[in-house]
Design an enzyme around this catalytic site. Structure first.
Site, PDB file in Angstrom:
ATOM      1  N   ASP A  51       0.617  -9.768   2.812  1.00 56.24           N
ATOM      2  CA  ASP A  51       1.283 -10.981   3.282  1.00 56.24           C
ATOM      3  C   ASP A  51       1.442 -12.000   2.160  1.00 56.24           C
ATOM      4  O   ASP A  51       0.895 -11.839   1.066  1.00 56.24           O
ATOM      5  CB  ASP A  51       0.475 -11.623   4.410  1.00 56.24           C
ATOM      6  N   TYR A 109      -9.773  -3.490   1.497  1.00 64.11           N
ATOM      7  CA  TYR A 109      -9.507  -4.899   1.220  1.00 64.11           C
ATOM      8  C   TYR A 109     -10.824  -5.625   0.990  1.00 64.11           C
ATOM      9  O   TYR A 109     -11.874  -5.201   1.470  1.00 64.11           O
ATOM     10  CB  TYR A 109      -8.811  -5.573   2.410  1.00 64.11           C
TER      11      TYR A 109
END
Length: 272
Positions: A51, A109
C-alpha cells in the site's frame, strides 16, 4: 526468456506498488526504468502488492524479455534509470513456469514501532509510533490466537478484492530492542518493537488492522481475549482503527529451494 528481480524501495513517496493512473507508484517507476534499459516495453508481476507508504526490503518480480543479457547487467542498467529510493538488488534468469506471485509459498512482513514519549524525527515515515508503554506478554498472547487458518474478515479493508477472507497465518513474533536511557522528562526508556508476520497471503490492510488491535491490547485498553472475540465476530467495525503504514515493511516472499533464487527468498528447513 523470463527474468526475476529482487527489489527494495522506500515507499514514502509512492501511492503503493500497483500501477495507477495519475499517481506515482513503485511499479510504474520500475517498469519505466526496465523499459529504458531493455529498449522495449516491460510488464512486471510482483510477489505481493504494498500500500501507499509501505516499504519493500525484498520485493520479487518477474517479466519476460527477448533479450539475453547477464544478470549483473540487468541490475546495473536498471538501477541507472531508477530514482534513489528504489533499487534492484539482484537479477536472475528463471524457468518460464516461475511466477513471482503464484510460486510463493508465503509472504513475510515486519512492522517496526517506536515506543517513545517523543514522536520520531529522523525515522519519520520509516517507523510507526506509540507514546505509551506496551505489554509484550499481552500482545503475544493475543497474536497467538490469530495463528492458524481463520476467517480474517475483522481485519479486512472494505476495498479488499480477495475472493476469500480465509488465510493461514503461520507466525506473529513480537520483540522489543534497543532500549535507551530513560527520557529525562517522563522517566521511561524508548525502545523499538518489531512485529513479524508470516502467512500464505494477506488481505488488504490486514496487518495494519491487526497492529491497531495489538497496540490497543498492549496499552491495556482491551484484553488478549478480545482478539478471539474479533475473529468470531468477523466484523471490521468491531476492531481497532487501521494503524499507520509508516513502519510496515514487506520482507519478501518465500519460495521452494528448487527455483534457485537467492537464499533470503528460500523456504527454511522444515517449511511449511
Amino acid at each position: 526468456m523470463r527474468m526475476a528481480l529482487g527489489i527494495s524501495y522506500n515507499g514514502q513517496a509512492y501511492c503503493g506498488w500497483q500501477s495507477q493512473p495519475s499517481v506515482r507508484t513503485v511499479q510504474d517507476a520500475l517498469e519505466a526504468a526496465l523499459g529504458r534499459f531493455a529498449t522495449h516495453p516491460v510488464s512486471t508481476l510482483c510477489a505481493g502488492r504494498t500500500d501507499a507508504g509501505v516499504h519493500g526490503l525484498m520485493q520479487v518480480v518477474h517479466f519476460d524479455t527477448p533479450l539475453d543479457r547477464p544478470a549483473a547487467s540487468w541490475v546495473r542498467g536498471t538501477n541507472g534509470f531508477l530514482p534513489a529510493d528504489i533499487a534492484v538488488q539482484w537479477a536472475q534468469a528463471v524457468p518460464d513456469s516461475f511466477h513471482a506471485r503464484a510460486s510463493a509459498l508465503a509472504r513475510r512482513y515486519a512492522y517496526v514501532l517506536l515506543q517513545s514519549p517523543v514522536r520520531p524525527s529522523v525515522e519519520s515515515g520509516r517507523v510507526g509510533w506509540v507514546c505509551h508503554r506496551l505489554d509484550h506478554d499481552a500482545m503475544q498472547q493475543a497474536a497467538d490466537y490469530l495463528v492458524g487458518e481463520h476467517d480474517f474478515s475483522a481485519f479486512r479493508a472494505s476495498t479488499c478484492q480477495a475472493p476469500s477472507p480465509v488465510k493461514t497465518l503461520r507466525r506473529i513474533g513480537i520483540s522489543c530492542r534497543g532500549q535507551s536511557p530513560p527520557h529525562p522528562a517522563l522517566g521511561w526508556s524508548p525502545c523499538y518493537w518489531r512485529f513479524e508476520f508470516v502467512a500464505n497471503a494477506f488481505l488488504h490492510h490486514m496487518i495494519r488492522n491487526i497492529m491497531g488491535c495489538l497496540v490497543a491490547i498492549g496499552q491495556g485498553k482491551q484484553s488478549p481475549q478480545w482478539m478471539q472475540q474479533l475473529l468470531r465476530a468477523r466484523s471490521r467495525a468491531a476492531a481497532a482503527p487501521t494503524f499507520a503504514p509508516d513502519g510496515l515493511y514487506f520482507l519478501g516472499p518465500v519460495y521452494a529451494a528448487g527455483w534457485g533464487l537467492p537464499e533470503r527468498t528460500v523456504a527454511f528447513d522444515g517449511w511449511p
